[in-house]
Design an enzyme around this catalytic site. Structure first.
Site, mmCIF file in Angstrom:
data_model
loop_
_atom_site.group_PDB
_atom_site.id
_atom_site.type_symbol
_atom_site.label_atom_id
_atom_site.label_comp_id
_atom_site.label_asym_id
_atom_site.label_seq_id
_atom_site.Cartn_x
_atom_site.Cartn_y
_atom_site.Cartn_z
ATOM 1 N N ILE A 80 37.648 -1.867 -38.419
ATOM 2 C CA ILE A 80 38.833 -1.910 -37.498
ATOM 3 C C ILE A 80 39.525 -0.259 -37.557
ATOM 4 C CG2 ILE A 80 39.617 -2.209 -35.395
ATOM 5 C CD1 ILE A 80 38.631 -4.506 -34.776
ATOM 6 N N ASP B 254 47.211 -1.538 -46.958
ATOM 7 C CA ASP B 254 46.839 -2.275 -46.645
ATOM 8 C C ASP B 254 46.490 -3.033 -48.122
ATOM 9 O OD1 ASP B 254 43.785 -3.319 -45.006
ATOM 10 O OD2 ASP B 254 43.783 -4.001 -47.018
ATOM 11 N N ASP C 290 46.001 -7.454 -26.536
ATOM 12 C CA ASP C 290 45.459 -7.839 -26.551
ATOM 13 C C ASP C 290 44.770 -9.369 -27.355
ATOM 14 O OD1 ASP C 290 42.492 -7.905 -25.593
ATOM 15 O OD2 ASP C 290 42.031 -8.115 -27.288
ATOM 16 N N GLU D 213 45.754 -19.012 -26.809
ATOM 17 C CA GLU D 213 45.055 -18.027 -24.768
ATOM 18 C C GLU D 213 44.479 -19.835 -23.961
ATOM 19 O OE1 GLU D 213 42.051 -16.239 -27.088
ATOM 20 O OE2 GLU D 213 44.209 -14.434 -27.666
ATOM 21 N N HIS E 218 42.157 -10.337 -24.117
ATOM 22 C CA HIS E 218 41.437 -10.977 -25.238
ATOM 23 C C HIS E 218 39.688 -10.026 -25.083
ATOM 24 C CE1 HIS E 218 40.424 -13.527 -30.003
ATOM 25 N NE2 HIS E 218 40.326 -12.148 -29.839
ATOM 26 N N ILE E 219 40.369 -9.115 -24.614
ATOM 27 C CA ILE E 219 38.933 -7.984 -24.833
ATOM 28 C C ILE E 219 38.693 -6.837 -25.182
ATOM 29 C CG2 ILE E 219 38.558 -8.946 -22.257
ATOM 30 C CD1 ILE E 219 39.745 -6.093 -21.732
ATOM 31 N N GLY E 220 39.632 -7.180 -26.445
ATOM 32 C CA GLY E 220 39.394 -5.748 -27.450
ATOM 33 C C GLY E 220 37.274 -5.681 -27.842
ATOM 34 N N GLY E 221 37.081 -6.352 -28.163
ATOM 35 C CA GLY E 221 35.744 -6.541 -28.395
ATOM 36 C C GLY E 221 34.714 -6.547 -26.976
#
Length: 630
Positions: free
Chosen positions: A383, A402, A485, A490, A513-516
């Site tokens: 991503i 990273d 998100d 949750e 939590h709708i990123g995907g």
């Protein structure tokens, strides 16, 4: 082969996937203007006849009258039917070869098309009992031989009486007329065959429902193409996974159940006891307590990217392979990140809210273009890397950090530390994984290291950000806008309330939590994950497993494949081979892959195994799981 057993098998929708007269109608009525209406009526007559609602002779007469068929139509019909033999019948051709003297096709259909089809699997013509057509001088089908007992009600019963079979008789069929043989006392058991069609009036009368020939052969401990019927593999899909996943697994023959929400630990621990494959998304916690009850579980599908909701180490210890979808929703998450950054840079969340309240606030204050702004990406995986490319294409200067050495894409600049990135950029976007070490990766200290007025996004994992620290820095103005998100806690279903201290804060976008969660991403995931699980079950391949050693294996023909999962201790593969050698079994091929915890051995052998071989292999010290594929 047991010579005292006889197998009586129906033809339409049992030996073949279709009703032959329905297919004949498609051919004979091709150019008729009322084709669709006639075909619909034909199907209705077929169903009524099979369900026992209509006298057979009446049903046959009415259907043949509708067809307007000719002898010339039979050749193309036979060509179609040869490609429509039931899948599990083709797979188990050896059963027909070994029992050819004791297999009988007893059908209310017609010999003219049945004989050429069943001969494909070695069934003898003299063992086919069916009706025959009557043709006129021009070859038109004008009726059927009414002297044939199979043209009348109870015809199959009369035919079985005439056969006078000695020994055990088993009937496999999908129609009420097949049940009548058992009801008349002429068969030991009636097996309702549901691979192609399921009729309630038939299944409720059956001694056993057999969704495939594999199930019948398994029950009778007979030679079969696969070691375990797929209909006995129970699949539980939670959290409203995409319908494609459900359909793919049903088409594979699995026994699939679906639940829209997540389950809590206690409920899942109870429900998982007889489950072979579990499919979840991010809300379901697959804990040690749950796994201790998962006695039959062989694979888990995470219909998402992250797997931190799964105790991967415990799955590994228990020989349970876990698969996820590492790429399938990447684009969706990246698009949401770009969209939220633009909204937050323009201070749109507050302006939109004011408009809904009736307040007109036309101003350029605190509203900025994204061109030339410095975007910092924390986590340069699938991503993060795609976000880097897309962001640069619309004018961002991209920086990334990273823990693992990653090649910069485009003109992105690598930072040597998290601190360096935070001190440099105007926007921080988190795209790290859910490992425990990342808990509170961003806290008060990290917010202090960021620029004043920073835009902050977390579309990765809820626990990587100290929410109270974020709240304080939003209120102080240090963070000028945030898009969140994911959250440490949750709701498990859409009916539960969402609680967070971030609610109501200025220039903050909160998403559930709708990123995907796009149709495209869920469809991609719904196709990808089942494919990997099916491949694992069918071939033993573990490609893309997140916890198992990765092995890519071909489908094997004319041999048997044994899977042995064990604790990674020396000498086990030698022990396996000693067992096989002692039983005079030759190894065709063997594959071994290990990680720190387990060894995964695939052994292909060229001869049948007996129960003692299986027992010995299961009893090898440090064995976790042993599975026979075919």
């Amino acid at each position: 082969m047991n010579s005292s057993r006889h197998y009586v098998i129906d033809f339409d929708s049992t030996f073949t996937q279709v009703e032959a007269l329905d297919v004949l109608g498609e051919i004979s009525l091709e150019n008729q203007p009322d084709k669709d209406e006639r075909l619909q009526e034909l199907k209705s007559l077929t169903d009524r006849g099979m369900g026992g609602e209509l006298a057979l002779r009446e049903s046959l007469s009415l259907r043949l009258d509708l067809l307007k068929a000719n002898k010339n139509h039979l050749a193309p019909l036979i060509d179609v039917l040869k490609g429509k033999i039931s899948t599990s019948f083709v797979r188990n051709e050896a059963f027909f070869e070994e029992n050819s003297d004791h297999i009988y096709i007893v059908s209310n259909g017609f010999k003219e098309f049945i004989v050429p089809i069943v001969k494909e699997l070695g069934i003898k013509e003299e063992n086919v009992f069916a009706n025959t057509f009557v043709f006129d001088d021009e070859g038109k089908i004008i009726g059927f031989d009414k002297e044939n007992v199979l043209s009348s009600n109870n015809g199959k019963v009369e035919q079985l009486k005439a056969l006078d079979l000695k020994g055990d008789v088993y009937v496999i069929g999908d129609g009420y007329t097949d049940y009548e043989i058992k009801a008349a006392g002429l068969a030991n058991k009636f097996y309702a065959f549901t691979e192609n069609i399921e009729r309630d009036k038939v299944t409720e009368k059956a001694d056993h429902i057999t969704p495939s020939l594999d199930e019948f052969l398994y029950v009778h401990k007979m030679n079969k193409a696969i070691s375990y019927p797929k209909n006995r593999i129970k699949v539980l899909l939670l959290e409203n996974v995409h319908p494609d996943a459900l359909q793919i697994m049903k088409n594979e023959g699995y026994n699939v159940s679906l639940q829209t929400g997540a389950m809590d630990e206690d409920e899942l621990a109870e429900q998982i006891k007889d489950v072979s494959v579990l499919g979840i998304r991010s809300k379901t916690q697959l804990t040690k307590k749950v796994l201790d009850n998962a006695n039959r579980l062989i694979a888990v599908g995470a219909f998402c990217i992250g797997t931190n909701q799964i105790d991967l180490e415990e799955c590994l210890k228990k020989g349970i392979a876990v698969f996820n979808a590492p790429y399938s929703n990447t684009r969706s998450v990246v698009e949401l990140a770009i969209g939220e950054i633009i909204l937050l840079m323009r201070n749109l969340p507050d302006k939109i809210a004011k408009m809904h309240e009736g307040n007109w606030d036309k101003s350029a204050s605190h509203s900025y273009e994204v061109r030339g702004k410095k975007l910092g990406i924390v986590g340069y995986g699938n991503i993060g890397a795609q976000l880097s490319v897309m962001a640069e294409s619309i004018g961002f200067d991209v920086y990334y950090y990273d823990l693992v050495e990653k090649l910069a894409l485009g003109n992105a600049t690598k930072c040597n530390s998290l601190k360096e990135l935070l001190q440099t950029v105007d926007i921080v976007s988190l795209h790290v994984d859910g490992r425990k070490e990342n808990k509170n990766l961003i806290g008060e200290k990290q917010f202090k290291e960021m620029k004043d007025g920073v835009i902050f996004l977390n579309l990765s994992r809820g626990h990587v950000v100290d929410i109270e620290a974020l709240k304080n820095n939003i209120n102080s103005g240090k963070v000028n806008g945030a898009g969140i998100d994911v959250f440490p806690s949750e709701p498990k279903t859409n009916k539960e309330n969402f609680e967070s201290s971030l609610k109501g804060l200025p220039n903050v976008i909160l998403t559930p939590h709708i990123g995907g969660s796009t149709e495209e991403a869920q469809e991609n995931i719904g196709n990808f994950v089942p494919g990997k699980i099916i491949e694992y079950i069918n071939t033993g391949s573990t490609t893309n497993s997140v916890n198992f050693p990765n092995l890519q294996l071909p489908i094997l023909e004319n041999a048997h494949r044994l899977i042995h999962i064990h604790h990674n201790k020396p000498g086990i593969i030698a022990h396996i081979n000693r067992v096989l050698a002692a039983n005079d079994i030759n190894i065709v091929g063997q594959h071994l892959k290990t990680n720190e915890t387990i060894g995964y051995v695939i052994t292909d052998i060229d001869k049948a195994y007996n129960i003692e071989v299986v027992k010995e292999l299961k009893e090898i010290k440090d064995t976790i799981k042993f599975r026979i594929l075919y």
